[in-house]
Scaffold this active site. Structure first.
Site, mmCIF file in Angstrom:
data_model
loop_
_atom_site.group_PDB
_atom_site.id
_atom_site.type_symbol
_atom_site.label_atom_id
_atom_site.label_comp_id
_atom_site.label_asym_id
_atom_site.label_seq_id
_atom_site.Cartn_x
_atom_site.Cartn_y
_atom_site.Cartn_z
ATOM 1 N N GLU A 41 -1.214 -5.409 8.357
ATOM 2 C CA GLU A 41 -0.432 -4.845 9.459
ATOM 3 C C GLU A 41 -1.049 -5.266 10.783
ATOM 4 O O GLU A 41 -2.217 -4.967 11.044
ATOM 5 C CB GLU A 41 -0.388 -3.313 9.336
ATOM 6 C CG GLU A 41 0.418 -2.859 8.144
ATOM 7 C CD GLU A 41 0.577 -1.341 8.053
ATOM 8 O OE1 GLU A 41 0.283 -0.633 9.052
ATOM 9 O OE2 GLU A 41 0.986 -0.873 6.981
ATOM 10 N N ASP A 70 -1.064 -6.198 -0.295
ATOM 11 C CA ASP A 70 -1.381 -5.574 0.993
ATOM 12 C C ASP A 70 -2.877 -5.319 1.123
ATOM 13 O O ASP A 70 -3.517 -4.872 0.166
ATOM 14 C CB ASP A 70 -0.709 -4.195 1.046
ATOM 15 C CG ASP A 70 0.344 -4.086 2.131
ATOM 16 O OD1 ASP A 70 0.361 -4.926 3.045
ATOM 17 O OD2 ASP A 70 1.151 -3.145 2.037
ATOM 18 N N GLU A 83 9.313 -4.406 10.542
ATOM 19 C CA GLU A 83 9.697 -3.098 10.012
ATOM 20 C C GLU A 83 10.265 -2.211 11.117
ATOM 21 O O GLU A 83 9.653 -2.048 12.181
ATOM 22 C CB GLU A 83 8.484 -2.406 9.348
ATOM 23 C CG GLU A 83 8.852 -1.025 8.796
ATOM 24 C CD GLU A 83 7.903 -0.454 7.764
ATOM 25 O OE1 GLU A 83 6.918 -1.120 7.403
ATOM 26 O OE2 GLU A 83 8.164 0.688 7.323
ATOM 27 N N ASP A 126 0.837 -1.210 0.000
ATOM 28 C CA ASP A 126 0.000 0.000 0.000
ATOM 29 C C ASP A 126 0.871 1.260 0.000
ATOM 30 O O ASP A 126 0.347 2.380 -0.041
ATOM 31 C CB ASP A 126 -1.027 -0.009 1.137
ATOM 32 C CG ASP A 126 -0.402 -0.024 2.515
ATOM 33 O OD1 ASP A 126 0.843 -0.094 2.629
ATOM 34 O OD2 ASP A 126 -1.168 0.026 3.512
ATOM 35 N N LYS A 163 -1.127 -9.418 2.731
ATOM 36 C CA LYS A 163 -0.370 -8.965 3.905
ATOM 37 C C LYS A 163 -1.246 -8.004 4.677
ATOM 38 O O LYS A 163 -1.994 -7.223 4.064
ATOM 39 C CB LYS A 163 0.938 -8.267 3.481
ATOM 40 C CG LYS A 163 1.722 -7.720 4.688
ATOM 41 C CD LYS A 163 3.119 -7.273 4.316
ATOM 42 C CE LYS A 163 3.195 -5.884 3.738
ATOM 43 N NZ LYS A 163 2.692 -4.809 4.619
HETATM 44 O O1 KIV Z 1 3.430 -1.257 1.679
HETATM 45 C C1 KIV Z 1 4.610 -1.621 1.629
HETATM 46 O O2 KIV Z 1 5.324 -1.385 0.644
HETATM 47 C C2 KIV Z 1 5.154 -2.353 2.769
HETATM 48 C C3 KIV Z 1 6.642 -2.541 2.812
HETATM 49 C C4 KIV Z 1 7.271 -1.295 3.316
HETATM 50 C C5 KIV Z 1 7.011 -3.729 3.607
HETATM 51 O O3 KIV Z 1 4.444 -2.734 3.631
#
Ligand code: KIV
Length: 268
Positions: free
Chosen positions: A121, A89, A185, A50, A119
């Site tokens: 968070e 994401d 991160e 994202d 993915k």
């Molecule tokens: O959104 C993204 O690019 C990420 C990376 C920084 C791991 O989550």
């Protein structure tokens, strides 16, 4: 053991890499040409991050990115790729409301793109959601440490996360809930090392030192496309922005001075 470049990378293969002691490589990708180039180069995984909101759309945070935008870019990237594992994401507020919301939205990602995983968070705070997604056979990469979607709560974009107990608890909770990997991160290297030793799924570091099972970088940053962005963890492997700017300046100059198009680039 070197990567087998002849076979597509799968979720079980990703986990196996940790058991084999083979470092995993991951880059962000948002569009067809870059995605196919990174795949051809042999990167193990592409993250349709994202960060799209910042590096592609020019926004100041990742918060405005929508699920439809992620699906649009996820479909393009997955179509470009022959080998790499594609992970998309889940953007802000597309999974935090409830596990059911997460299953519906992550389900859309898998149905409407050829991506293999999502993915999200979170660690302990998203354990129920990771569990529900895993039960629905949707592979999940968790993301602990600095969580850019928490920018409003944190008050700024980048703060190194130093609470080892909390970080380890988050990574463990993600693993126990069924995540197949976890991004760490902005975590001090010794803490990342400890977490990597303590859990059996791969840790993928960004700003987390050399001891993780793999690394991820935002491709625009490592290629030197993002102006003035020089955090300590970032290595800029090229300065593509300077090369592109030089080419465009030369083009403008040659057109204005009548040097282009010349005879070699003109039809008789
Ligand atoms: O959104 C993204 O690019 C990420 C990376 C920084 C791991 O989550």
């Amino acid at each position: 053991m070197p990567a087998d470049l002849s076979k597509p990378v799968t979720v079980p293969g990703f986990i196996q890499a940790k058991r084999d002691g083979r470092k995993l490589t991951m880059l962000t990708a948002y569009e067809y040409l870059w995605a196919s180039l990174f795949d051809e180069a042999g990167v193990d995984a592409l993250l349709v991050g994202d960060t799209l909101g910042m590096v592609v759309q020019g926004k100041s945070t990742t918060l405005p990115v929508t699920l439809d935008e992620m699906i649009y870019h996820g479909e393009i990237v997955a179509r470009a790729v022959k080998r790499a594992l594609v992970v998309v994401d889940l953007p802000f507020l597309t999974f935090q409301v409830s596990p059911q919301q997460a299953v519906e939205n992550a389900g859309r990602v898998l149905k409407e793109t050829q991506a293999s995983a999502v993915k999200l968070e979170g660690g302990r705070n998203q354990a129920n959601t990771i569990e529900r997604l895993s039960e629905a056979d949707i592979p999940v990469m968790a993301h602990v440490g600095l969580k850019p979607q928490s920018v409003r709560k944190l008050g700024r974009m980048a703060i190194v996360q130093r609470d080892e107990e909390q970080l380890l608890a988050d990574a463990r909770a993600a693993q126990e809930a069924g995540a197949f990997a976890v991004v760490l991160e902005l975590v001090p290297q010794q803490i990342a090392k400890h977490i990597t030793e303590e859990i059996s799924i791969p840790t993928i570091g960004i700003g987390a030192g050399p001891h993780c099972d793999g690394q991820v970088l935002v491709s625009h940053d490592m290629l030197g496309l993002t102006p003035g962005f020089h955090p300590k963890f970032l290595k800029r492997y090229a300065e593509i922005r300077d090369v592109a700017r030089g080419a465009v300046e030369q083009y403008i100059d040659e057109v204005q001075n009548g040097h282009f198009p010349d005879a070699a680039h003109s039809h008789d």
